[in-house]
Design an enzyme around this catalytic site. Structure first.
Site, PDB file in Angstrom:
ATOM      1  N   ARG A   1      43.957  10.489 -60.321  1.00 23.05           N
ATOM      2  CA  ARG A   1      42.622  11.117 -60.300  1.00 23.05           C
ATOM      3  C   ARG A   1      41.510  10.082 -60.214  1.00 23.05           C
ATOM      4  O   ARG A   1      40.393  10.396 -59.847  1.00 23.05           O
ATOM      5  CB  ARG A   1      42.447  12.042 -61.520  1.00 23.05           C
ATOM      6  CG  ARG A   1      41.231  12.921 -61.442  1.00 23.05           C
ATOM      7  CD  ARG A   1      41.237  14.161 -62.330  1.00 23.05           C
ATOM      8  NE  ARG A   1      42.187  14.135 -63.395  1.00 23.05           N
ATOM      9  CZ  ARG A   1      42.042  13.461 -64.556  1.00 23.05           C
ATOM     10  NH1 ARG A   1      40.943  12.783 -64.775  1.00 23.05           N
ATOM     11  NH2 ARG A   1      42.993  13.486 -65.465  1.00 23.05           N
TER      12      ARG A   1
ATOM     13  N   TYR B   1      23.941  25.003 -45.002  1.00 20.80           N
ATOM     14  CA  TYR B   1      25.265  25.608 -45.108  1.00 20.80           C
ATOM     15  C   TYR B   1      25.236  26.659 -46.219  1.00 20.80           C
ATOM     16  O   TYR B   1      24.628  26.458 -47.258  1.00 20.80           O
ATOM     17  CB  TYR B   1      26.280  24.498 -45.424  1.00 20.80           C
ATOM     18  CG  TYR B   1      27.717  24.929 -45.367  1.00 20.80           C
ATOM     19  CD1 TYR B   1      28.283  25.336 -44.169  1.00 20.80           C
ATOM     20  CD2 TYR B   1      28.507  24.920 -46.501  1.00 20.80           C
ATOM     21  CE1 TYR B   1      29.612  25.728 -44.114  1.00 20.80           C
ATOM     22  CE2 TYR B   1      29.834  25.305 -46.455  1.00 20.80           C
ATOM     23  CZ  TYR B   1      30.381  25.710 -45.248  1.00 20.80           C
ATOM     24  OH  TYR B   1      31.688  26.091 -45.198  1.00 20.80           O
TER      25      TYR B   1
ATOM     26  N   LYS C   1      35.544  18.481 -40.347  1.00 20.56           N
ATOM     27  CA  LYS C   1      35.014  18.715 -39.002  1.00 20.56           C
ATOM     28  C   LYS C   1      35.311  17.499 -38.110  1.00 20.56           C
ATOM     29  O   LYS C   1      36.464  17.250 -37.819  1.00 20.56           O
ATOM     30  CB  LYS C   1      33.520  19.034 -39.103  1.00 20.56           C
ATOM     31  CG  LYS C   1      33.157  20.029 -40.236  1.00 20.56           C
ATOM     32  CD  LYS C   1      33.709  21.414 -40.030  1.00 20.56           C
ATOM     33  CE  LYS C   1      33.621  22.304 -41.267  1.00 20.56           C
ATOM     34  NZ  LYS C   1      32.350  22.386 -41.965  1.00 20.56           N
TER      35      LYS C   1
HETATM   36  C1  LIG Z   1      31.889  22.835 -43.226  1.00 15.21           C
HETATM   37  C2  LIG Z   1      30.654  22.302 -43.829  1.00 15.21           C
HETATM   38  C3  LIG Z   1      30.571  22.052 -45.199  1.00 15.21           C
HETATM   39  C4  LIG Z   1      31.705  22.346 -46.136  1.00 15.21           C
HETATM   40  O1  LIG Z   1      32.789  21.528 -45.888  1.00 15.21           O
HETATM   41  P1  LIG Z   1      34.298  21.929 -46.314  1.00 15.21           P
HETATM   42  O2  LIG Z   1      35.077  20.759 -45.876  1.00 15.21           O
HETATM   43  O3  LIG Z   1      34.623  23.197 -45.612  1.00 15.21           O
HETATM   44  O4  LIG Z   1      34.264  22.122 -47.800  1.00 15.21           O
HETATM   45  C5  LIG Z   1      29.390  21.509 -45.690  1.00 15.21           C
HETATM   46  N1  LIG Z   1      28.335  21.260 -44.896  1.00 15.21           N
HETATM   47  C6  LIG Z   1      28.374  21.506 -43.576  1.00 15.21           C
HETATM   48  C7  LIG Z   1      27.188  21.205 -42.742  1.00 15.21           C
HETATM   49  C8  LIG Z   1      29.536  22.040 -42.997  1.00 15.21           C
HETATM   50  O5  LIG Z   1      29.562  22.308 -41.685  1.00 15.21           O
END
Ligand SMILES: *Cc1c(COP(=O)(O)O)cnc(C)c1O
Length: 395
Positions: free
Chosen positions: A60, A113, A210
């Protein structure tokens, strides 16, 4: 203009020359805990005088595979350090919680978001942290700052309209406010297109799910910043526990190696697709910061070196028009998310704001019913355009 990152950084940034077993990539170290030779070694470690810098203790608190990815991300983002998490939201929530306490105030730019909004409105409020949503410009931000404001949080560019905020102006507006930190969620930009820390932003957060991971096969997140801020964030990660599993970290690290290549292709394809869509009779409006028709075109050109792989547009015919188009597309699959090698498409009105009426969607979150978000992958742009042309005709 930010200094461009290169594929050399993406492949080798923060690398140690020799890896265990002389492997080429950093191996996956699947170990939840780490052994000590004797009690003296534990004492040396807990007192911070262990001779080996890479001495781990418990999963952790740190993992070698995770640390190697963190080192590369810090180089790419141009920050002293980076802290990897199990998801983008884990990175964001942990960072925000590390920087705020009861009685503090947070200013957020209004297009953000959905779960970031939820964090501010539902979670922070429960712990006595107030938040204000402000329009995306430095003047409105200046008016929203209070003596107890500790954090300014924004996204650049935003989802789904790709709005951009002037990072240097945000920094200048916040300068002189004691104890105030700036945090930019730069998931849509990637360090290839913009590095907010080079504009004086304190913390940069990404959903590595992403572009950084880039293959729609892993959830992860990262917070990048100074050694001091990252140490606060890392400490809280050790308390809350939203760590990135080493197998997931390996996938992020592998994805990062092709980041500059992928994003360069996505920038180029998305610009071509956006320009094509803008001329199509079945399209009312296109949102892409690389087009002169976008309200932030000049700003985006000044502070970004590319405009990203997401193109949003309003199809004629409202909810139904957009639905017909989306359902007739053959290459992009219908799914939330973006930034990967596979193109994805979605209708924000149905995907994210289905519980609202069309009026609420338009007035409260600015989502047009005919809006389509096209997340361009690395397929050939002429194939994606041919698919769009076919789907418009069929619909
Ligand atoms: C997808 C996204 C998040 C959240 O990310 P996760 O990996 O799904 O927890 C936060 N901010 C933006 C701009 C995103 O596109």
């Amino acid at each position: 203009m930010t200094k461009r990152i290169t594929s050399t950084d993406a492949v080798h940034g923060g690398d140690r020359k020799t890896k265990p077993y002389d492997a080429v990539p950093e191996p996956i170290v699947a170990s939840a805990t780490y052994t000590f030779e004797d009690s003296d070694e534990i004492v040396a470690h807990t007192q911070g005088r262990h001779p080996r810098a890479d001495r781990e203790e418990y999963g952790r608190y740190g993992n070698p595979t995770v640390r190697a990815v963190e080192a590369r991300l810090a180089v790419l983002e141009g920050t002293e350090d980076a802290v990897l998490f199990a998801s983008g939201m884990a990175a964001l929530t942990t960072t925000v919680l590390a920087l705020t306490k009861r009685g503090d105030h947070v200013a957020l730019f209004s297009e953000c978001y959905r779960m970031t909004r939820e964090l501010a409105e539902s979670i922070l409020a429960r712990f006595g942290v107030e938040s204000t949503f402000v329009p995306m410009n430095a003047d409105d931000l200046a008016g929203a700052l209070r003596p107890e404001t500790r954090l300014v949080l924004g996204e650049m560019p935003t989802n789904p309209h790709l709005r951009c905020v002037d990072l240097a102006k945000v920094r200048d507006t916040c300068r002189g406010h004691r104890g105030l930190k700036t945090l930019i969620d730069a998931t849509f930009a990637t360090p290839v297109n913009c590095r907010p820390a080079t504009f004086g932003i304190d913390l940069v957060v990404h959903s590595a799910t992403k572009y950084l991971g880039g293959h729609h096969d892993v959830l992860a997140g990262v917070a990048c910043g100074s050694a001091a801020l990252c140490s606060l964030v890392r400490e809280l990660r050790g308390v809350l526990g939203p760590v990135c599993d080493p197998h997931a970290a390996f996938l992020v690290g592998r994805g990062l190696k092709t980041l500059a290549l992928r994003v360069a292709k996505q920038n180029e394809s998305a610009l071509a697709i956006a320009a094509w869509l803008e001329k199509h009779p079945k399209v009312e409006r296109v949102f892409y910061p690389g087009l002169p028709s976008h309200p932030d075109y000049a700003l985006a050109r000044a502070q970004m070196s590319g405009f990203g792989g997401v193109v949003s547009f309003v199809a004629r015919g409202g909810l139904e028009g957009a639905r017909r188009l989306v359902d007739h597309l053959q290459i992009p699959r219908i799914a939330p998310s973006f930034g990967g090698v596979d193109s994805l498409v979605e209708q924000p009105a149905v995907m994210s704001f289905y519980e609202m009426t069309p009026e609420q969607r338009r007035d409260q979150v600015g989502i047009e019913d005919g809006l389509v978000r096209f997340a361009v992958g690395i397929e050939e742009p002429e194939d994606l355009i041919a698919d769009l042309a076919r789907a418009f005709t069929a619909g």
